[in-house]
Design an enzyme around this catalytic site. Sequence first.
Site, short mmCIF file in Angstrom:
data_model
loop_
_atom_site.label_atom_id
_atom_site.label_comp_id
_atom_site.label_asym_id
_atom_site.label_seq_id
_atom_site.Cartn_x
_atom_site.Cartn_y
_atom_site.Cartn_z
N CYS A 113 47.19 37.28 33.74
CA CYS A 113 47.02 38.82 33.67
C CYS A 113 47.99 39.40 32.85
O CYS A 113 47.79 40.72 32.35
CB CYS A 113 47.00 39.33 35.14
SG CYS A 113 45.47 38.64 35.96
N HIS A 252 50.04 46.95 35.63
CA HIS A 252 48.83 45.97 35.78
C HIS A 252 47.89 46.50 37.16
O HIS A 252 48.65 46.67 38.07
CB HIS A 252 49.16 44.83 35.89
CG HIS A 252 48.13 43.71 36.13
ND1 HIS A 252 47.08 43.86 35.39
CD2 HIS A 252 48.03 42.62 36.96
CE1 HIS A 252 46.08 42.81 35.87
NE2 HIS A 252 46.56 42.12 36.50
N ASN A 282 40.56 44.71 39.26
CA ASN A 282 41.80 43.81 38.24
C ASN A 282 40.78 43.35 37.24
O ASN A 282 40.21 42.52 37.47
CB ASN A 282 42.40 42.75 39.29
CG ASN A 282 43.35 41.98 38.43
OD1 ASN A 282 43.74 41.94 37.39
ND2 ASN A 282 44.33 41.53 38.97
N1 COA Z 1 37.31 41.81 53.86
C1 COA Z 1 37.66 41.78 55.02
N2 COA Z 1 38.61 41.09 55.60
C2 COA Z 1 39.16 40.16 54.83
C3 COA Z 1 39.01 40.38 53.53
C4 COA Z 1 38.02 40.91 52.96
N3 COA Z 1 37.31 41.13 51.73
N4 COA Z 1 39.82 39.53 52.99
C5 COA Z 1 40.83 39.24 54.05
N5 COA Z 1 40.29 39.69 55.09
C6 COA Z 1 40.97 39.54 56.29
C7 COA Z 1 41.51 38.17 56.39
O1 COA Z 1 40.77 37.15 56.53
C8 COA Z 1 42.71 38.59 57.38
O2 COA Z 1 42.12 38.21 58.66
P1 COA Z 1 42.67 37.64 59.88
O3 COA Z 1 43.95 38.41 60.00
O4 COA Z 1 41.77 37.35 61.03
O5 COA Z 1 43.10 36.30 59.33
C9 COA Z 1 42.99 39.93 57.55
O6 COA Z 1 42.00 40.48 56.62
C10 COA Z 1 44.22 40.47 56.63
O7 COA Z 1 44.24 39.46 55.46
P2 COA Z 1 45.72 39.66 54.90
O8 COA Z 1 45.51 38.76 53.62
O9 COA Z 1 46.88 39.84 55.38
O10 COA Z 1 45.51 41.04 53.80
P3 COA Z 1 46.34 41.98 52.98
O11 COA Z 1 46.67 43.41 53.67
O12 COA Z 1 47.52 41.04 52.66
O13 COA Z 1 45.74 42.01 51.77
C11 COA Z 1 45.09 41.19 49.51
C12 COA Z 1 45.21 41.09 51.05
C13 COA Z 1 44.61 39.89 48.80
C14 COA Z 1 44.36 42.36 49.26
C15 COA Z 1 46.70 41.32 49.14
O14 COA Z 1 47.41 40.48 49.60
C16 COA Z 1 46.74 41.47 47.77
O15 COA Z 1 46.23 42.29 46.98
N6 COA Z 1 47.72 40.38 47.05
C17 COA Z 1 47.74 40.48 45.61
C18 COA Z 1 46.81 39.92 44.90
C19 COA Z 1 46.70 40.18 43.31
O16 COA Z 1 47.36 41.16 42.81
N7 COA Z 1 46.49 39.24 42.69
C20 COA Z 1 46.45 39.30 41.39
C21 COA Z 1 47.38 38.91 40.51
S1 COA Z 1 47.08 39.29 38.87
#
Ligand code: COA
Length: 336
Positions: A113, A252, A282
């Site tokens: 990215c 980004h 993204n």
């Molecule tokens: N819908 C509903 N629930 C979801 C879900 C979705 N799409 N995706 C994950 N969950 C659930 C998980 O299973 C977890 O449940 P659990 O606690 O029962 O296991 C819960 O939601 C919390 O998940 P968590 O991973 O702690 O959420 P978060 O607040 O950390 O957000 C991301 C997750 C992926 C949105 C976040 O970590 C993120 O944006 N990270 C950076 C990713 C990124 O930028 N990548 C590209 C880089 S170029």
Amino acid sequence: MYHAAVTGWGMYVPEHVLTNDDLTQFMDTSDEWIRSRTGIRERRVAGATETTTTMAAAAGRAACLKAGIDPTELELIIVGTFTPDQYMPSTASLVQHELGASSAAAFDLNTACSGFVYAMAVGSQFVQTGAYSRVLIIGADFASRFLDYSDRGTAILFGDGAGAVVLQRSEKKEGVLSIELGSDGSAGRHLTLGGAESFVGLNGARKIDRPFLKMNGAEVFRFAVRIMGEAAATATTKAGLTFDDIDLLIPHQANSRIIEAAAKRLQMPRERVWVNVDRYANTSCASIPICLVEAEQTGRLTDGMNVVVIGFGGGLTWAAAVLRWGATGVKRGDAT
Ligand code: COA
């Protein structure tokens, strides 16, 4: 030394809009969850006749038109992408053919990215040294073809698109003022597409799985907030500026919470930070050039303004640059 001014810009996004509610039809998720955790409302998804090449070429063509140059005048095309249509030929060579840019050298650059800003950093070197005077930089990705829709933590985050800029030789201090690039391969496992099993040799196992984008969201989140702050600060200092001189921050577009946290660290007020992740999610390498195009089109980005762009992604890599918008030092014949 010359300067590499931005003389043209263009973008392309597919027509097909995939909303959060659309995702709930085949995934255990909700609009409320996606919006509150990422800020994303919808994303664009490439159609049956669209490819990384067609999107990249459309954005590149628009950028050339804006710059007032014919693609035959281009000397170099660099495409930042981690989702090429084929391993070979490169997307850049395919785009060269689509545009009829017969005099251009062409190659792809893959830093995931952060690829657009990396490509701009590389392309600007050719312009600043005087080797080339017209370079097309494109960021294009078709991530939806590599998403595992049973992985709800990853699949909701990405959309498809392309964006491009033309860099031209300028006698004035404008365009790319500074760059700050980096990589931390020790953390590469947190964001991958295609493991070693996808690349077996003659003596390896023959099982080849379809490659999917895999991510450790929490690790990438932490990395992104830290590195965006650090890279933006370093690039600004390298440009001989302070944050008070920065008119617009273009991060980004991965997650609005990452953007808010990074902006807070940098003490950058909300009105000086560009956000469109709600509409496109993204778009990987396309993310930053799409923001540049929209900021310019809405009048938020005008000549003389200083902009910090910051990309991050798989590698893990990061790339920041300070741009001074405008092309007042580009000689007649080199731009309109
Ligand atoms: N819908 C509903 N629930 C979801 C879900 C979705 N799409 N995706 C994950 N969950 C659930 C998980 O299973 C977890 O449940 P659990 O606690 O029962 O296991 C819960 O939601 C919390 O998940 P968590 O991973 O702690 O959420 P978060 O607040 O950390 O957000 C991301 C997750 C992926 C949105 C976040 O970590 C993120 O944006 N990270 C950076 C990713 C990124 O930028 N990548 C590209 C880089 S170029």
